[in-house]
Design a protein around this motif. Structure first.
Motif, PDB file in Angstrom:
ATOM      1  N   ARG A 117       2.348   6.436   1.166  1.00 50.36           N
ATOM      2  CA  ARG A 117       1.716   5.468   2.074  1.00 50.36           C
ATOM      3  C   ARG A 117       1.947   4.025   1.637  1.00 50.36           C
ATOM      4  NH1 ARG A 117      -3.827   8.624   3.778  1.00 50.36           N
ATOM      5  NH2 ARG A 117      -2.751  10.596   4.118  1.00 50.36           N
ATOM      6  N   ARG A 118       2.203   3.818   0.334  1.00 46.55           N
ATOM      7  CA  ARG A 118       2.498   2.446  -0.109  1.00 46.55           C
ATOM      8  C   ARG A 118       3.783   1.927   0.524  1.00 46.55           C
ATOM      9  NH1 ARG A 118       1.198   1.148  -6.355  1.00 46.55           N
ATOM     10  NH2 ARG A 118      -0.489   2.632  -6.726  1.00 46.55           N
ATOM     11  N   PHE A 119       4.627   2.852   1.014  1.00 42.61           N
ATOM     12  CA  PHE A 119       5.918   2.452   1.568  1.00 42.61           C
ATOM     13  C   PHE A 119       5.883   2.391   3.085  1.00 42.61           C
ATOM     14  CE2 PHE A 119       6.350   4.215  -2.580  1.00 42.61           C
ATOM     15  CZ  PHE A 119       7.129   3.262  -3.219  1.00 42.61           C
ATOM     16  N   ASP A 120       4.724   2.693   3.663  1.00 46.37           N
ATOM     17  CA  ASP A 120       4.559   2.540   5.108  1.00 46.37           C
ATOM     18  C   ASP A 120       4.649   1.047   5.424  1.00 46.37           C
ATOM     19  OD1 ASP A 120       3.546   3.579   7.813  1.00 46.37           O
ATOM     20  OD2 ASP A 120       2.211   1.916   7.344  1.00 46.37           O
ATOM     21  N   SER A 121       5.496   0.693   6.385  1.00 48.26           N
ATOM     22  CA  SER A 121       5.758  -0.741   6.600  1.00 48.26           C
ATOM     23  C   SER A 121       4.496  -1.486   7.023  1.00 48.26           C
ATOM     24  CB  SER A 121       6.879  -0.934   7.615  1.00 48.26           C
ATOM     25  OG  SER A 121       6.532  -0.291   8.814  1.00 48.26           O
ATOM     26  N   ARG A 178       3.817  10.509  11.483  1.00 50.77           N
ATOM     27  CA  ARG A 178       3.241   9.186  11.244  1.00 50.77           C
ATOM     28  C   ARG A 178       3.940   8.454  10.093  1.00 50.77           C
ATOM     29  NH1 ARG A 178       2.340   5.079   9.744  1.00 50.77           N
ATOM     30  NH2 ARG A 178       0.468   3.773   9.666  1.00 50.77           N
ATOM     31  N   TYR A 179       4.338   9.220   9.063  1.00 50.20           N
ATOM     32  CA  TYR A 179       4.895   8.552   7.880  1.00 50.20           C
ATOM     33  C   TYR A 179       6.395   8.780   7.712  1.00 50.20           C
ATOM     34  CZ  TYR A 179       0.143   7.309   6.668  1.00 50.20           C
ATOM     35  OH  TYR A 179      -1.121   6.765   6.703  1.00 50.20           O
ATOM     36  N   THR A 180       7.099   9.076   8.803  1.00 52.98           N
ATOM     37  CA  THR A 180       8.553   9.285   8.732  1.00 52.98           C
ATOM     38  C   THR A 180       9.237   8.106   8.029  1.00 52.98           C
ATOM     39  OG1 THR A 180       8.469  10.508  10.784  1.00 52.98           O
ATOM     40  CG2 THR A 180      10.627   9.705  10.131  1.00 52.98           C
ATOM     41  N   GLN A 181       8.903   6.904   8.501  1.00 56.98           N
ATOM     42  CA  GLN A 181       9.529   5.702   7.913  1.00 56.98           C
ATOM     43  C   GLN A 181       9.128   5.541   6.450  1.00 56.98           C
ATOM     44  OE1 GLN A 181       7.169   2.897   7.371  1.00 56.98           O
ATOM     45  NE2 GLN A 181       8.773   1.931   6.138  1.00 56.98           N
ATOM     46  N   ALA A 182       7.868   5.870   6.134  1.00 53.44           N
ATOM     47  CA  ALA A 182       7.379   5.688   4.754  1.00 53.44           C
ATOM     48  C   ALA A 182       8.106   6.626   3.788  1.00 53.44           C
ATOM     49  CB  ALA A 182       5.871   5.934   4.709  1.00 53.44           C
ATOM     50  N   TYR A 183       8.316   7.883   4.202  1.00 53.08           N
ATOM     51  CA  TYR A 183       9.024   8.829   3.318  1.00 53.08           C
ATOM     52  C   TYR A 183      10.454   8.347   3.057  1.00 53.08           C
ATOM     53  CZ  TYR A 183       5.224  12.176   4.110  1.00 53.08           C
ATOM     54  OH  TYR A 183       3.990  12.788   4.156  1.00 53.08           O
ATOM     55  N   ARG A 184      11.074   7.820   4.087  1.00 57.06           N
ATOM     56  CA  ARG A 184      12.444   7.334   3.941  1.00 57.06           C
ATOM     57  C   ARG A 184      12.473   6.134   2.983  1.00 57.06           C
ATOM     58  NH1 ARG A 184      17.353   6.829   7.213  1.00 57.06           N
ATOM     59  NH2 ARG A 184      18.750   5.945   5.668  1.00 57.06           N
ATOM     60  N   ALA A 185      11.527   5.203   3.196  1.00 61.44           N
ATOM     61  CA  ALA A 185      11.478   3.997   2.355  1.00 61.44           C
ATOM     62  C   ALA A 185      11.126   4.355   0.908  1.00 61.44           C
ATOM     63  CB  ALA A 185      10.459   3.011   2.934  1.00 61.44           C
ATOM     64  N   GLU A 186      10.267   5.358   0.745  1.00 57.10           N
ATOM     65  CA  GLU A 186       9.883   5.820  -0.601  1.00 57.10           C
ATOM     66  C   GLU A 186      11.119   6.348  -1.347  1.00 57.10           C
ATOM     67  OE1 GLU A 186       6.360   8.709  -1.684  1.00 57.10           O
ATOM     68  OE2 GLU A 186       7.986   9.847  -0.786  1.00 57.10           O
ATOM     69  N   LEU A 187      11.886   7.190  -0.663  1.00 60.69           N
ATOM     70  CA  LEU A 187      13.085   7.760  -1.296  1.00 60.69           C
ATOM     71  C   LEU A 187      14.096   6.652  -1.612  1.00 60.69           C
ATOM     72  CD1 LEU A 187      16.132   9.135  -0.882  1.00 60.69           C
ATOM     73  CD2 LEU A 187      14.447  10.366  -2.236  1.00 60.69           C
ATOM     74  N   ASP A 188      14.248   5.728  -0.658  1.00 66.10           N
ATOM     75  CA  ASP A 188      15.189   4.620  -0.870  1.00 66.10           C
ATOM     76  C   ASP A 188      14.741   3.755  -2.056  1.00 66.10           C
ATOM     77  OD1 ASP A 188      16.551   5.614   1.291  1.00 66.10           O
ATOM     78  OD2 ASP A 188      16.004   3.999   2.673  1.00 66.10           O
TER      79      ASP A 188
END
Ligand SMILES: NC(=O)c1ccc[n+]([C@@H]2O[C@H](COP(=O)([O-])OP(=O)(O)OC[C@H]3O[C@@H](n4cnc5c(N)ncnc54)[C@H](O)[C@@H]3O)[C@@H](O)[C@H]2O)c1
Length: 330
Positions: free
Chosen positions: A122-126, A279-289
Motif C-alpha cells: 500500500r505504500r506504493f499505491d500512487s 484495487r492495488y494492481t498499480q501498487a503491486y507493480r510499483a512495489e516490484l519495480d
C-alpha cells in the motif's frame, strides 16, 4: 538483468510473477510451487520455467533475487536460506505469525546485511504515496491525526481464517504499517476493540470480524484504524490525514470517473474496485519495480524486515488490548 524466481503461484504469486515478467530490468527465471496445477499454467503463460522445489529455485546460479509469495509459515525458512546465499528477497507480509520468530529472522537478516524488502504494497499505491509526499512538502503542517478505513468486501473462507493469525495480524497489519508511515513517528500505545458482528463462530479461532485500533505516538499524534471483513458495497479503502495547517483525504477508486444522473438516482457512480488484486494492481507493480530499482541502483530497500517486525508488534499489542480491555504500551 536481475534474475528473479517467484516462490508461490497462488493469488499473490501470480501478481508478482506477471510484474517481474513485465519489468525491463528483470528476468523471470523460474516460478516455484509444490502444486503443479498452480505453477505449470502460470509458468507457461509467462514463458518461464516451472519448478516444484522453492529451495532449489533459490539455489539456482541464475537467480539473483527471489519474491516470496508462499504461505506465511514458509516465509522465514525461505527468507533465511536466500539471505545465507547472498540473494535479495522481496518477502510477503507477515514475516511470520510468531513475534519471536519474526524478531529472530529480522535480526539474522540484519546481521548478514541481507537485502530484504517487506511487501507492504500500500505504500506504493500512487494515491497514498501522494499523501506522504504532501506531508513531506509541508502542505498540512505537522500531522495530528491519521484515520484509515479499510474494509474487505466479504468474509474469507473458514479455511483461510483458521491459519490467518486473526484479523489484526492478517488484515490490520497493512493499516498499521500505513499508520506508522503517515504518522512519521512510532506509536507508543495501542488500544483496540474487536467484535464478531458477522460470524460469531470466529470465537473458536479467537478472531474477530470487526475491529477498531487507536495508536498514539510519544508526541501525542494519533491514528485510528477501522476494519471490517465485510462491506456490502465493496472493498473500502480510504485515508484522511489531518494536520496543523490542513487535511488530506484519499477516497475510494472506481473503474472510471463516470457519474450518472437518471430518474432513479442522481450522481450515481460505478461500484468500487472489487478487492485487493484490482484495487492495488498499480501498487503491486510499483512495489516490484521499487525492489528491482533498489537492486539495480544499489540503494536502500524502501521497506525492510524491521518494518515487518514493527507492524507485527503493533498487531500483537492490538490483540492484547482486545483481551485485556486496556491500552497496551508498545
Ligand atoms: N500484500 C498483499 O496484499 C497480500 C495479499 C494476499 C496474500 N499476501 C500474502 O502472501 C502469502 C500467500 O498468500 P496467497 O493469498 O497468495 O495464498 P495462496 O494460497 O493463494 O497461494 C499460496 C501458494 O503457495 C503454494 N504452497 C503451499 N504450500 C507451500 C509450501 N510449503 N512451499 C511453497 N509453496 C507452497 C500453494 O500451492 C499456493 O499456490 C501469504 O503470506 C499472505 O499473507 C499478501
Amino acid at each position: 538483468m536481475i534474475g528473479i524466481a517467484v516462490l508461490g503461484a497462488g493469488r499473490i504469486g501470480k501478481i508478482h510473477a506477471a510484474n517481474v515478467a513485465a519489468n525491463p530490468k528483470a528476468k523471470l527465471v523460474a516460478i516455484a510451487d509444490p502444486f503443479a496445477d498452480a505453477v505449470n499454467p502460470l509458468a507457461e503463460r509467462l514463458g518461464t520455467e516451472a519448478m516444484s522445489d522453492c529451495m532449489a529455485a533459490i539455489e539456482r546460479p541464475d537467480v539473483d533475487a527471489v519474491v516470496i509469495g508462499t504461505p506465511t509459515d514458509t516465509h522465514v525458512s525461505l527468507l533465511l536460506h536466500a539471505v545465507k546465499l547472498g540473494k535479495a528477497v522481496l518477502c510477503e507480509k507477515p514475516i511470520d505469525l510468531d513475534m519471536a520468530k519474526s524478531e529472530e529472522a529480522a535480526a539474522e537478516v540484519e546481521r548478514q546485511n541481507g537485502r530484504v524488502m517487506l511487501a507492504f504494497n500500500r505504500r506504493f499505491d500512487s494515491t497514498f504515496a501522494e499523501m506522504r509526499k504532501a506531508i513531506d512538502a509541508g502542505r498540512i503542517g505537522d500531522v495530528r491525526q491519521v484515520i484509515i478505513s479499510s474494509r474487505d468486501p466479504g468474509m474469507p473462507p473458514e479455511s483461510y481464517v483458521k491459519t490467518s493469525g486473526g484479523i489484526f495480524r492478517d488484515m490490520t497489519i497493512h493499516d498499521l504499517d500505513i499508520a506508522r508511515w503517515l504518522l512519521g513517528e512510532e506509536p507508543v500505545t495501542v488500544t483496540a476493540v474487536g467484535s464478531r458482528l458477522i460470524d460469531p463462530s470466529l470465537r473458536q479461532y479467537d478472531d474477530y470480524d470487526t475491529a477498531m485500533v487507536i495508536l498514539q505516538t510519544a508526541s501525542g499524534r494519533q491514528a485510528h484504524i477501522n476494519n471490517c471483513r465485510e462491506a456490502v458495497y465493496g472493498y473500502d479503502q480510504r485515508i484522511e490525514v489531518f494536520g496543523a495547517t490542513g487535511m488530506l483525504v484519499q477516497d475510494n477508486l472506481r473503474p472510471t470517473t463516470m457519474r450518472v444522473w437518471t430518474a432513479e438516482a442522481t450522481d450515481a457512480r460505478e461500484p468500487l474496485l472489487n478487492f485487493f488484486l484490482e484495487r492495488y494492481t498499480q501498487a503491486y507493480r510499483a512495489e516490484l519495480d521499487a525492489f528491482v530499482d533498489a537492486l539495480s541502483d544499489d540503494t536502500e530497500m524502501p521497506t525492510t524486515v524491521r518494518d515487518g517486525v514493527k507492524a507485527l508488534r503493533l498487531a500483537e499489542c492490538a490483540v492484547e488490548s482486545v483481551r485485556t480491555g486496556r491500552a497496551v504500551t508498545v
